[in-house]
Design a protein around this motif. Structure first.
Motif, PDB file in Angstrom:
ATOM      1  N   ASP A  14       0.824  -1.209   0.000  1.00 15.32           N
ATOM      2  CA  ASP A  14       0.000   0.000   0.000  1.00 15.32           C
ATOM      3  C   ASP A  14       0.859   1.259   0.000  1.00 15.32           C
ATOM      4  O   ASP A  14       0.558   2.236  -0.680  1.00 15.32           O
ATOM      5  CB  ASP A  14      -0.996   0.004   1.167  1.00 15.32           C
ATOM      6  CG  ASP A  14      -0.339  -0.057   2.533  1.00 15.32           C
ATOM      7  OD1 ASP A  14       0.850  -0.408   2.614  1.00 15.32           O
ATOM      8  OD2 ASP A  14      -1.025   0.240   3.526  1.00 15.32           O
ATOM      9  N   LYS A  15       1.973   1.210   0.719  1.00 14.30           N
ATOM     10  CA  LYS A  15       2.854   2.372   0.776  1.00 14.30           C
ATOM     11  C   LYS A  15       3.557   2.583  -0.565  1.00 14.30           C
ATOM     12  O   LYS A  15       3.725   3.718  -1.024  1.00 14.30           O
ATOM     13  CB  LYS A  15       3.887   2.191   1.894  1.00 14.30           C
ATOM     14  CG  LYS A  15       4.592   3.462   2.259  1.00 14.30           C
ATOM     15  CD  LYS A  15       5.334   3.307   3.572  1.00 14.30           C
ATOM     16  CE  LYS A  15       5.816   4.635   4.066  1.00 14.30           C
ATOM     17  NZ  LYS A  15       6.431   4.560   5.371  1.00 14.30           N
ATOM     18  N   TRP A  18       1.156   4.125  -3.076  1.00 15.10           N
ATOM     19  CA  TRP A  18       0.978   5.543  -2.761  1.00 15.10           C
ATOM     20  C   TRP A  18       2.195   6.341  -3.204  1.00 15.10           C
ATOM     21  O   TRP A  18       2.065   7.386  -3.830  1.00 15.10           O
ATOM     22  CB  TRP A  18       0.732   5.693  -1.258  1.00 15.10           C
ATOM     23  CG  TRP A  18       0.854   7.079  -0.757  1.00 15.10           C
ATOM     24  CD1 TRP A  18      -0.071   8.078  -0.885  1.00 15.10           C
ATOM     25  CD2 TRP A  18       1.960   7.650  -0.055  1.00 15.10           C
ATOM     26  NE1 TRP A  18       0.402   9.220  -0.287  1.00 15.10           N
ATOM     27  CE2 TRP A  18       1.640   8.980   0.229  1.00 15.10           C
ATOM     28  CE3 TRP A  18       3.184   7.162   0.382  1.00 15.10           C
ATOM     29  CZ2 TRP A  18       2.508   9.827   0.912  1.00 15.10           C
ATOM     30  CZ3 TRP A  18       4.044   7.992   1.064  1.00 15.10           C
ATOM     31  CH2 TRP A  18       3.701   9.309   1.321  1.00 15.10           C
ATOM     32  N   ARG A  26      -2.756   6.635   1.087  1.00 15.32           N
ATOM     33  CA  ARG A  26      -2.485   5.250   1.463  1.00 15.32           C
ATOM     34  C   ARG A  26      -3.777   4.540   1.801  1.00 15.32           C
ATOM     35  O   ARG A  26      -3.927   3.340   1.541  1.00 15.32           O
ATOM     36  CB  ARG A  26      -1.532   5.199   2.657  1.00 15.32           C
ATOM     37  CG  ARG A  26      -0.088   5.270   2.238  1.00 15.32           C
ATOM     38  CD  ARG A  26       0.832   5.079   3.403  1.00 15.32           C
ATOM     39  NE  ARG A  26       0.813   3.712   3.893  1.00 15.32           N
ATOM     40  CZ  ARG A  26       1.473   3.311   4.965  1.00 15.32           C
ATOM     41  NH1 ARG A  26       2.198   4.168   5.656  1.00 15.32           N
ATOM     42  NH2 ARG A  26       1.425   2.065   5.354  1.00 15.32           N
ATOM     43  N   ARG A  30      -5.034   1.118   0.194  1.00 10.15           N
ATOM     44  CA  ARG A  30      -5.419  -0.028   1.038  1.00 10.15           C
ATOM     45  C   ARG A  30      -6.822  -0.527   0.664  1.00 10.15           C
ATOM     46  O   ARG A  30      -7.051  -1.737   0.576  1.00 10.15           O
ATOM     47  CB  ARG A  30      -5.373   0.403   2.499  1.00 10.15           C
ATOM     48  CG  ARG A  30      -5.648  -0.710   3.460  1.00 10.15           C
ATOM     49  CD  ARG A  30      -5.595  -0.195   4.901  1.00 10.15           C
ATOM     50  NE  ARG A  30      -5.681  -1.301   5.799  1.00 10.15           N
ATOM     51  CZ  ARG A  30      -4.632  -1.938   6.302  1.00 10.15           C
ATOM     52  NH1 ARG A  30      -3.419  -1.556   5.992  1.00 10.15           N
ATOM     53  NH2 ARG A  30      -4.795  -2.954   7.104  1.00 10.15           N
ATOM     54  N   ASP A  75       9.694   4.633  -0.265  1.00  7.32           N
ATOM     55  CA  ASP A  75       8.564   4.821   0.636  1.00  7.32           C
ATOM     56  C   ASP A  75       8.220   6.290   0.807  1.00  7.32           C
ATOM     57  O   ASP A  75       7.398   6.648   1.629  1.00  7.32           O
ATOM     58  CB  ASP A  75       8.838   4.183   1.993  1.00  7.32           C
ATOM     59  CG  ASP A  75      10.047   4.778   2.680  1.00  7.32           C
ATOM     60  OD1 ASP A  75      10.779   5.548   2.021  1.00  7.32           O
ATOM     61  OD2 ASP A  75      10.269   4.474   3.863  1.00  7.32           O
TER      62      ASP A  75
END
Length: 135
Positions: A14-15, A18, A26, A30, A75
């Motif tokens: 998910d990160k 994003w 995020r 998700r 990230d």
């Protein structure tokens, strides 16, 4: 330096989605993963899945479906130019998206929208045509 490399190698799906700018938040990334819109290496993904280099991710954005190969792990959400360097879309995916866009465009041409809304008489005639004469 080793600590940085291990940190870079462990990024949640998910990160990464994003940070690569596929989804605006995020939480939205998700939701898409939980909703089955994202597949990781051909299998339904989980938000906590750790992303690896050269992994194949298939995701849906609106009407479009993309298949991308992970080229780098990050990230942090950066500019769009930098985010596009984190992945490469497959040739088959690009061709499929272009084909679908052309089909949507052709469909829009075959069903044009009227210039204005129907007035009261036209609306009554449309209702009669759709549902038949009221008895």
């Amino acid at each position: 330096m080793k600590e940085q490399e291990t940190r870079d190698q462990a990024i949640r799906l998910d990160k990464w989605l994003w940070a690569a700018r596929f989804y605006k938040t995020r939480a939205l990334a998700r939701e898409m993963i939980d909703g089955g819109k994202v597949h990781y290496n051909g299998q339904r993904g989980k938000p906590s899945k750790m992303v690896e280099l050269n992994a194949e991710i298939t995701l849906r954005q609106g009407n479009e479906e993309r298949t991308v190969i992970v080229l780098s792990l990050t990230d942090q959400r950066r500019s769009a130019c930098e985010a596009q360097q984190a992945y490469q879309e497959t040739g088959a995916s690009i061709a499929k998206r272009e084909k679908m866009a052309l089909a949507r465009k052709m469909n829009a041409l075959t069903m044009p929208h009227p210039d204005r809304r129907p007035d009261k008489k036209e609306r009554r005639n449309l209702i009669k045509f759709k549902f038949g004469e009221p008895e």
